[in-house]
Write a protein that holds these residues in place. Structure first.
Motif, PDB file in Angstrom:
ATOM      1  N   GLY A   1       0.793  -1.218   0.000  1.00  0.00           N
ATOM      2  CA  GLY A   1       0.000   0.000   0.000  1.00  0.00           C
ATOM      3  C   GLY A   1       0.824   1.265   0.000  1.00  0.00           C
ATOM      4  O   GLY A   1       1.935   1.312   0.556  1.00  0.00           O
ATOM      5  N   ALA A   2       0.262   2.317  -0.619  1.00  0.00           N
ATOM      6  CA  ALA A   2       0.861   3.661  -0.624  1.00  0.00           C
ATOM      7  C   ALA A   2      -0.196   4.623  -0.097  1.00  0.00           C
ATOM      8  O   ALA A   2      -1.206   4.875  -0.766  1.00  0.00           O
ATOM      9  N   PHE A   3       0.019   5.142   1.101  1.00  0.00           N
ATOM     10  CA  PHE A   3      -0.960   5.990   1.770  1.00  0.00           C
ATOM     11  C   PHE A   3      -0.347   7.360   2.061  1.00  0.00           C
ATOM     12  O   PHE A   3       0.859   7.469   2.321  1.00  0.00           O
ATOM     13  N   PHE A   4      -1.212   8.389   2.068  1.00  0.00           N
ATOM     14  CA  PHE A   4      -0.734   9.753   2.248  1.00  0.00           C
ATOM     15  C   PHE A   4      -1.610  10.488   3.257  1.00  0.00           C
ATOM     16  O   PHE A   4      -2.837  10.412   3.207  1.00  0.00           O
ATOM     17  N   ARG A   5      -0.939  11.210   4.164  1.00  0.00           N
ATOM     18  CA  ARG A   5      -1.623  12.058   5.142  1.00  0.00           C
ATOM     19  C   ARG A   5      -2.058  13.336   4.448  1.00  0.00           C
ATOM     20  O   ARG A   5      -1.348  13.846   3.582  1.00  0.00           O
ATOM     21  N   VAL A   6      -3.216  13.863   4.844  1.00  0.00           N
ATOM     22  CA  VAL A   6      -3.744  15.084   4.243  1.00  0.00           C
ATOM     23  C   VAL A   6      -3.802  16.179   5.310  1.00  0.00           C
ATOM     24  O   VAL A   6      -4.417  15.998   6.366  1.00  0.00           O
ATOM     25  N   HIS A   7      -3.155  17.313   5.037  1.00  0.00           N
ATOM     26  CA  HIS A   7      -3.177  18.470   5.933  1.00  0.00           C
ATOM     27  C   HIS A   7      -3.407  19.728   5.103  1.00  0.00           C
ATOM     28  O   HIS A   7      -2.886  19.854   3.991  1.00  0.00           O
TER      29      HIS A   7
ATOM     30  N   ALA B   1      -2.171  18.139   0.420  1.00  0.00           N
ATOM     31  CA  ALA B   1      -3.442  18.745   0.784  1.00  0.00           C
ATOM     32  C   ALA B   1      -4.603  18.219  -0.058  1.00  0.00           C
ATOM     33  O   ALA B   1      -5.710  18.074   0.442  1.00  0.00           O
ATOM     34  N   SER B   2      -4.377  17.977  -1.350  1.00  0.00           N
ATOM     35  CA  SER B   2      -5.442  17.515  -2.242  1.00  0.00           C
ATOM     36  C   SER B   2      -5.032  16.152  -2.787  1.00  0.00           C
ATOM     37  O   SER B   2      -4.297  16.064  -3.775  1.00  0.00           O
ATOM     38  N   PRO B   3      -5.475  15.063  -2.176  1.00  0.00           N
ATOM     39  CA  PRO B   3      -4.881  13.753  -2.461  1.00  0.00           C
ATOM     40  C   PRO B   3      -5.297  13.116  -3.777  1.00  0.00           C
ATOM     41  O   PRO B   3      -4.552  12.285  -4.305  1.00  0.00           O
ATOM     42  N   PHE B   4      -6.448  13.467  -4.324  1.00  0.00           N
ATOM     43  CA  PHE B   4      -6.952  12.678  -5.448  1.00  0.00           C
ATOM     44  C   PHE B   4      -6.123  12.806  -6.725  1.00  0.00           C
ATOM     45  O   PHE B   4      -5.916  11.801  -7.428  1.00  0.00           O
ATOM     46  N   PRO B   5      -5.611  13.981  -7.090  1.00  0.00           N
ATOM     47  CA  PRO B   5      -4.707  14.004  -8.252  1.00  0.00           C
ATOM     48  C   PRO B   5      -3.480  13.126  -8.057  1.00  0.00           C
ATOM     49  O   PRO B   5      -3.049  12.416  -8.982  1.00  0.00           O
ATOM     50  N   LEU B   6      -2.916  13.140  -6.843  1.00  0.00           N
ATOM     51  CA  LEU B   6      -1.749  12.310  -6.553  1.00  0.00           C
ATOM     52  C   LEU B   6      -2.104  10.829  -6.645  1.00  0.00           C
ATOM     53  O   LEU B   6      -1.387  10.039  -7.275  1.00  0.00           O
ATOM     54  N   LEU B   7      -3.213  10.432  -6.039  1.00  0.00           N
ATOM     55  CA  LEU B   7      -3.593   9.024  -6.037  1.00  0.00           C
ATOM     56  C   LEU B   7      -3.937   8.544  -7.445  1.00  0.00           C
ATOM     57  O   LEU B   7      -3.616   7.404  -7.823  1.00  0.00           O
TER      58      LEU B   7
ATOM     59  N   ILE C   1      -8.160  11.893   5.480  1.00  0.00           N
ATOM     60  CA  ILE C   1      -8.747  13.144   4.985  1.00  0.00           C
ATOM     61  C   ILE C   1      -9.593  13.751   6.089  1.00  0.00           C
ATOM     62  O   ILE C   1     -10.423  13.079   6.702  1.00  0.00           O
ATOM     63  N   ASP C   2      -9.403  15.029   6.328  1.00  0.00           N
ATOM     64  CA  ASP C   2     -10.170  15.764   7.332  1.00  0.00           C
ATOM     65  C   ASP C   2     -11.532  16.126   6.740  1.00  0.00           C
ATOM     66  O   ASP C   2     -11.644  16.999   5.881  1.00  0.00           O
ATOM     67  N   MET C   3     -12.590  15.479   7.213  1.00  0.00           N
ATOM     68  CA  MET C   3     -13.911  15.647   6.613  1.00  0.00           C
ATOM     69  C   MET C   3     -14.564  16.978   6.952  1.00  0.00           C
ATOM     70  O   MET C   3     -15.588  17.334   6.354  1.00  0.00           O
ATOM     71  N   ARG C   4     -13.987  17.738   7.854  1.00  0.00           N
ATOM     72  CA  ARG C   4     -14.530  19.079   8.101  1.00  0.00           C
ATOM     73  C   ARG C   4     -14.400  19.954   6.861  1.00  0.00           C
ATOM     74  O   ARG C   4     -15.224  20.848   6.628  1.00  0.00           O
ATOM     75  N   TYR C   5     -13.380  19.711   6.056  1.00  0.00           N
ATOM     76  CA  TYR C   5     -13.050  20.565   4.916  1.00  0.00           C
ATOM     77  C   TYR C   5     -13.747  20.152   3.625  1.00  0.00           C
ATOM     78  O   TYR C   5     -13.648  20.866   2.628  1.00  0.00           O
ATOM     79  N   GLU C   6     -14.393  19.005   3.607  1.00  0.00           N
ATOM     80  CA  GLU C   6     -14.785  18.402   2.341  1.00  0.00           C
ATOM     81  C   GLU C   6     -16.212  18.732   1.914  1.00  0.00           C
ATOM     82  O   GLU C   6     -17.134  18.726   2.729  1.00  0.00           O
ATOM     83  N   ASN C   7     -16.365  19.000   0.596  1.00  0.00           N
ATOM     84  CA  ASN C   7     -17.672  18.990  -0.044  1.00  0.00           C
ATOM     85  C   ASN C   7     -18.005  17.524  -0.308  1.00  0.00           C
ATOM     86  O   ASN C   7     -17.381  16.894  -1.168  1.00  0.00           O
ATOM     87  N   PRO C   8     -18.962  16.928   0.396  1.00  0.00           N
ATOM     88  CA  PRO C   8     -19.147  15.472   0.325  1.00  0.00           C
ATOM     89  C   PRO C   8     -19.470  14.953  -1.070  1.00  0.00           C
ATOM     90  O   PRO C   8     -19.003  13.870  -1.446  1.00  0.00           O
ATOM     91  N   LEU C   9     -20.242  15.710  -1.855  1.00  0.00           N
ATOM     92  CA  LEU C   9     -20.639  15.213  -3.170  1.00  0.00           C
ATOM     93  C   LEU C   9     -19.494  15.338  -4.177  1.00  0.00           C
ATOM     94  O   LEU C   9     -19.271  14.434  -4.991  1.00  0.00           O
TER      95      LEU C   9
END
Length: 341
Positions: free
Chosen positions: A44-50, A57-63, A80-88
Motif C-alpha cells: 500500500g501507498a498511503f498519504f496524510r492530508v493536511h 493537501a489535495s490527495p486525489f490528483p496524486l492518487l 482526509i479531514d472531513m470538516r473541509y470536504e464537499n461530500p458530493l
C-alpha cells in the motif's frame, strides 16, 4: 499481518538536508516512491492530508497519478479531514480515482487533527450548524459522502434536462465496492465503536486522544478488540480491515546510523501530552537493528491484532532512501510478523 504499506506525511520545504524542497517535488516523489514500493512487494501507498501546511493537501490528483503508474499496490489516505470536504464533489473524485485504479482505493477519513489554521474549515466555507461541534460537522459530511458513493439519489432532476428521469439523481461516476473500502481514523475507543457500528474499517495511528495509564500498544489493542466485538454484533455482511501505523526505522548501514542513532535513544518509549485540551498517548518509534525490531514488533499487541501495518516514512530524505528503508523492512522485519510478498 496480511499487508504492509507506507504512510507519507508529504512534508516539503527548504530545510537543511531536505531532498523534498518544493510541493512539486513532494508530489512527484510520492508517485515515484509508490512505484518503487510496488516493485518491492509492498502492499500500500498511503498519504496524510493536511491543509494550510507544507504537506499533501489535495490527495486525489496524486492518487490518480499513482494509479496510472502502478497495477497492484493499494492507494489511500490516512486521513482526509472531513470538516473541509464537499461530500458530493469528494464522492465524484473518489469514484473516478477508484475507477482509474481498478478498485484499489482505500480511503481513510476522520474528524481531523490539530492544524495551523484557526477554524480552517470555515475558510473553505464550512461552519458547524447551531449546536454542532466540528466533530459533528465532520460526521455529517461523512454521512452524505458515504450515501453518495453507494449510488443513492441526492439531487432533484430538472425535467427540462434530465431526459425523463424520475426520483433523485445520484452523483456520477459510481465505483462499485468503494463503500466497503472507507476507513475511519479513530482516536479513541468510543469512535472505534462508532465506526464499527456504521460498517467502516478502522484506521488507528500512533496517537490516541485518551490515556488510561497502560502502554500505548495495549490501549490500541483494546480499541481494536472493541471494534471487532461491535462489528460482529452489528452483523455486517463483509469482514473489516484494521490498520495501525508505526514508525519503524531499521539501522543497517552508516547512512541509517547518521540519521537515526539519536532517535533510538530519544524516541524508544511512549509519550503522553495534551492535544486540544485532551490527554493523549503517543506510540514509540521502533529504531534499531532489524532483528531487534522484529522482536519488539512481535511483542506489540496492536500490531499483532491488526491486518495492515502502515509504516511512516521520512519522506524528505528522498525516494532512494525511503525505498531502501522499505526494502529492509520487507526483507528483514515484516516476515517475522507473518507477512509475505
Amino acid at each position: 499481518m496480511e499487508r504492509i504499506g507506507f504512510l507519507s506525511f508529504g512534508h516539503w520545504g527548504p530545510g537543511q538536508g531536505s531532498r523534498t524542497r518544493t510541493a512539486g517535488e513532494a508530489l512527484v516523489q510520492g508517485i515515484e516512491l509508490a512505484v518503487a514500493a510496488e516493485e518491492l512487494g509492498v502492499d500500500g501507498a498511503f498519504f496524510r492530508v493536511h491543509h494550510f501546511a507544507r504537506q499533501q493537501a489535495s490527495p486525489f490528483p496524486l492518487l490518480a497519478a499513482i494509479a496510472a503508474r502502478t497495477r497492484r499496490i493499494e492507494i489511500g489516505t490516512g486521513v482526509i479531514d472531513m470538516r473541509y470536504e464537499n461530500p458530493l464533489y469528494m464522492a465524484e473524485e473518489a469514484a473516478a480515482t477508484d475507477l482509474i485504479s481498478g478498485g484499489r482505493l482505500q480511503l481513510g477519513i476522520s474528524r481531523g487533527s490539530p492544524e495551523p489554521a484557526r477554524q480552517g474549515a470555515s475558510a473553505f466555507g464550512y461552519v458547524p450548524r447551531d449546536g454542532e461541534t466540528d466533530a459533528d460537522m465532520a460526521r455529517r459530511h461523512t454521512e452524505l459522502f458515504r450515501k453518495a458513493i453507494t449510488g443513492a439519489g441526492v439531487a432533484d432532476p430538472d425535467p427540462r434536462y434530465a431526459g425523463g428521469a424520475t426520483g433523485l439523481l445520484p452523483v456520477q461516476p459510481q465505483s462499485p465496492g468503494l463503500a466497503e473500502r472507507i476507513w475511519w481514523g479513530a482516536g479513541t475507543r468510543k469512535t472505534a465503536v462508532w465506526a464499527a457500528e456504521l460498517g467502516m474499517n478502522l484506521m488507528s495511528s500512533t496517537l490516541l486522544t485518551e490515556d488510561t495509564g497502560v502502554p500505548f500498544h495495549e490501549l490500541q489493542a483494546e480499541q481494536i478488540q472493541l471494534f471487532r466485538d461491535t462489528w460482529q454484533a452489528a452483523g455486517h455482511s463483509h469482514q473489516p480491515r484494521i490498520s495501525v501505523s508505526r514508525s519503524v526505522l531499521p539501522i543497517v548501514d552508516d547512512e541509517d546510523r547518521r540519521y537515526f542513532a539519536g532517535s533510538a535513544l530519544r524516541d524508544g518509549r511512549d509519550q503522553v501530552g495534551i492535544i486540544d485540551g485532551l490527554t493523549a498517548r503517543f506510540g514509540k518509534s521502533y529504531v534499531g537493528e532489524p532483528d531487534r525490531l522484529a522482536e519488539e514488533l512481535a511483542a506489540d499487541t496492536a500490531v499483532q491484532a491488526a491486518d495492515t501495518l502502515l509504516l511512516t516514512v521520512p519522506n524528505q530524505l528522498g525516494v532512494d532512501f525511503n525505498a531502501k528503508l522499505l526494502g529492509h523492512i520487507a526483507q528483514f522485519v515484516a516476515p517475522s510478523l507473518g507477512w509475505s510478498r
